[in-house]
Write a protein that holds these residues in place. Structure first.
Motif, short mmCIF file in Angstrom:
data_model
loop_
_atom_site.label_atom_id
_atom_site.label_comp_id
_atom_site.label_asym_id
_atom_site.label_seq_id
_atom_site.Cartn_x
_atom_site.Cartn_y
_atom_site.Cartn_z
N LEU A 20 0.86 -1.16 0.00
CA LEU A 20 0.00 0.00 0.00
C LEU A 20 0.90 1.20 0.00
N GLY A 21 0.62 2.09 -0.86
CA GLY A 21 1.35 3.34 -0.72
C GLY A 21 2.01 3.78 -1.98
N SER A 22 2.72 4.84 -1.84
CA SER A 22 3.43 5.37 -2.98
C SER A 22 4.85 4.84 -2.90
N ASP B 73 -7.51 8.85 2.45
CA ASP B 73 -8.11 8.57 1.15
C ASP B 73 -7.26 7.57 0.36
N ILE B 74 -7.84 6.41 0.08
CA ILE B 74 -7.15 5.40 -0.74
C ILE B 74 -7.53 5.68 -2.19
N ASP B 75 -6.53 5.98 -3.00
CA ASP B 75 -6.79 6.38 -4.39
C ASP B 75 -7.12 5.19 -5.29
N ALA B 76 -6.25 4.17 -5.23
CA ALA B 76 -6.39 3.08 -6.19
C ALA B 76 -5.63 1.85 -5.73
N ILE C 85 0.36 -6.60 -4.88
CA ILE C 85 -0.80 -5.73 -4.99
C ILE C 85 -0.50 -4.48 -4.18
N GLN C 86 -0.69 -3.34 -4.79
CA GLN C 86 -0.29 -2.08 -4.15
C GLN C 86 -1.48 -1.13 -4.10
N TYR C 87 -1.65 -0.51 -2.93
CA TYR C 87 -2.69 0.51 -2.79
C TYR C 87 -2.01 1.88 -2.70
N ASP C 88 -2.48 2.81 -3.50
CA ASP C 88 -1.95 4.18 -3.43
C ASP C 88 -2.86 5.01 -2.54
N PHE C 89 -2.25 5.81 -1.66
CA PHE C 89 -3.08 6.64 -0.78
C PHE C 89 -2.44 8.00 -0.57
N GLU C 90 -3.24 8.92 -0.05
CA GLU C 90 -2.75 10.27 0.15
C GLU C 90 -1.71 10.29 1.27
N ARG D 190 10.28 11.89 13.63
CA ARG D 190 9.00 11.70 12.94
C ARG D 190 9.25 10.92 11.65
N TYR D 191 8.50 9.86 11.47
CA TYR D 191 8.63 9.02 10.28
C TYR D 191 7.31 9.06 9.51
N GLU D 192 7.39 9.41 8.22
CA GLU D 192 6.19 9.46 7.37
C GLU D 192 5.85 8.04 6.89
N LEU D 193 4.57 7.72 6.85
CA LEU D 193 4.13 6.42 6.33
C LEU D 193 4.22 6.43 4.81
N LEU D 194 5.01 5.50 4.26
CA LEU D 194 5.16 5.42 2.80
C LEU D 194 4.17 4.43 2.19
N GLN D 195 4.02 3.29 2.82
CA GLN D 195 3.19 2.22 2.26
C GLN D 195 2.99 1.16 3.31
N PHE D 196 2.02 0.32 3.11
CA PHE D 196 1.96 -0.90 3.91
C PHE D 196 1.55 -2.07 3.03
N HIS D 197 1.97 -3.24 3.45
CA HIS D 197 1.78 -4.44 2.63
C HIS D 197 1.79 -5.66 3.54
N PHE D 198 1.50 -6.80 2.98
CA PHE D 198 1.37 -8.02 3.77
C PHE D 198 2.31 -9.11 3.28
N HIS D 199 2.73 -9.94 4.21
CA HIS D 199 3.46 -11.15 3.86
C HIS D 199 2.70 -12.35 4.41
N GLU D 200 2.73 -13.42 3.67
CA GLU D 200 2.14 -14.66 4.16
C GLU D 200 3.10 -15.81 3.90
N PRO D 201 3.51 -16.54 4.93
CA PRO D 201 3.27 -16.23 6.33
C PRO D 201 4.16 -15.09 6.80
N ALA D 202 4.11 -14.78 8.12
CA ALA D 202 4.92 -13.69 8.67
C ALA D 202 6.41 -13.95 8.44
N GLU D 203 7.19 -12.90 8.43
CA GLU D 203 8.63 -13.03 8.21
C GLU D 203 9.37 -13.21 9.54
#
Ligand code: ZN
Length: 261
Positions: A11-13, A90-93, A101-106, A117-130
């Motif tokens: 997710l993210g840019s 706002d999730i754009d796409a 699979i990537q989600y773009d958001f504001e 301070r750390y800006e959120l760039l993206q989030f994503h999932f792994h299966e199973p956990a790392e």
């Protein structure tokens, strides 16, 4: 628990760098335009071969991730993580770049740890956990990838186990599947906080991105409390996501793991 959910979302840019799958679209392109191999999770370009197939990356470094979280030292001086995620980001796409699979958001969501301070760039999932905790591997993990103004990375890992259903995952599933190369507009707000556990105790150590270029110096915060998704959600996701996107355990090599409480 069954190792059933197979999926990986970003997710993210993805602006050149991120946690995992930083450069996925260009990697994909390379595979079509040259005979160069590029990294994957399977076969001869699987994690065991990243050091060879991704020349110039740090995947053979001494301080890599993920690791098994064991023998953590309780440390009351560790700073709490302050989450400043908007409740209606706002999730754009959603985009399928062929690798994930990537989600773009504001932009605008961030965390504060101590003075950084750390800006959120993206989030994503792994299966199973790392990461594993005392050798236990959860069926899934969410990685929230952040970067400070100075370029330092902080990744928050939230483990996922089977249990109560999750509204957050319901939302994300609504927009899947997306075919390779396809971009699906969403333009709907989402509360990223709904994917966080209530307790904010964590394990902390310094490691790396878990995909090439495996950049070191990443501050890892692995939340102690998992969130849950229902078995039905597991089954649904299994049909919608790519499979087995995780890197194997790396050597600790003398690093200290701390536990906040
Ligand atoms: Zn990741």
């Amino acid at each position: 628990m069954k190792n059933t959910i197979i999926f990986f979302i970003i997710l993210g840019s993805l602006l050149g760098k991120g946690c995992c799958h930083i450069d996925t679209s260009s990697s994909k392109k390379r595979s079509h335009t040259s005979k160069n191999k590029y990294w994957s999770y399977h076969g001869e370009t699987s994690p065991e071969h990243w050091e060879e197939v991704e020349k110039g990356a740090d995947c053979g470094g001494r301080y890599q991730s993920p690791i098994n979280i064991v023998a953590a030292i309780d440390d009351s001086s560790l700073q709490p993580i302050e989450f400043h995620y908007d409740d209606d980001t706002d999730i754009d796409a959603v985009v399928n770049n062929g690798h994930s699979i990537q989600y773009d958001f504001e932009k605008g969501d961030y965390i504060q740890i101590g003075t950084i301070r750390y800006e959120l760039l993206q989030f994503h999932f792994h299966e199973p956990a790392e990461h594993t905790i005392q050798g236990i591997r959860y069926p899934m993990v969410i990685h929230f990838v952040h970067r400070s103004e100075e370029g330092a990375y902080a990744v928050i890992a939230v483990m996922v186990k089977e249990g109560e259903s999750s509204p957050a995952f319901e939302f994300l599933e609504n927009y899947l599947p997306v075919r390779e190369g396809e971009r699906k507009e969403i333009d709907t707000s989402f509360d990223i906080n709904s994917a966080l556990p209530q307790q904010t105790n964590y394990y902390h150590y310094t490691g790396s991105l878990t995909t090439p270029p495996c950049t070191e110096g990443v501050q890892w915060y692995i939340m102690e409390e998992p969130i849950t998704i229902s078995v039905a959600q597991v089954v649904a996701l299994q049909k919608l996501m790519p499979l087995h996107n995780y890197r194997n355990e790396q050597q600790l090599n003398g690093r200290t793991i701390r536990h906040s409480f």
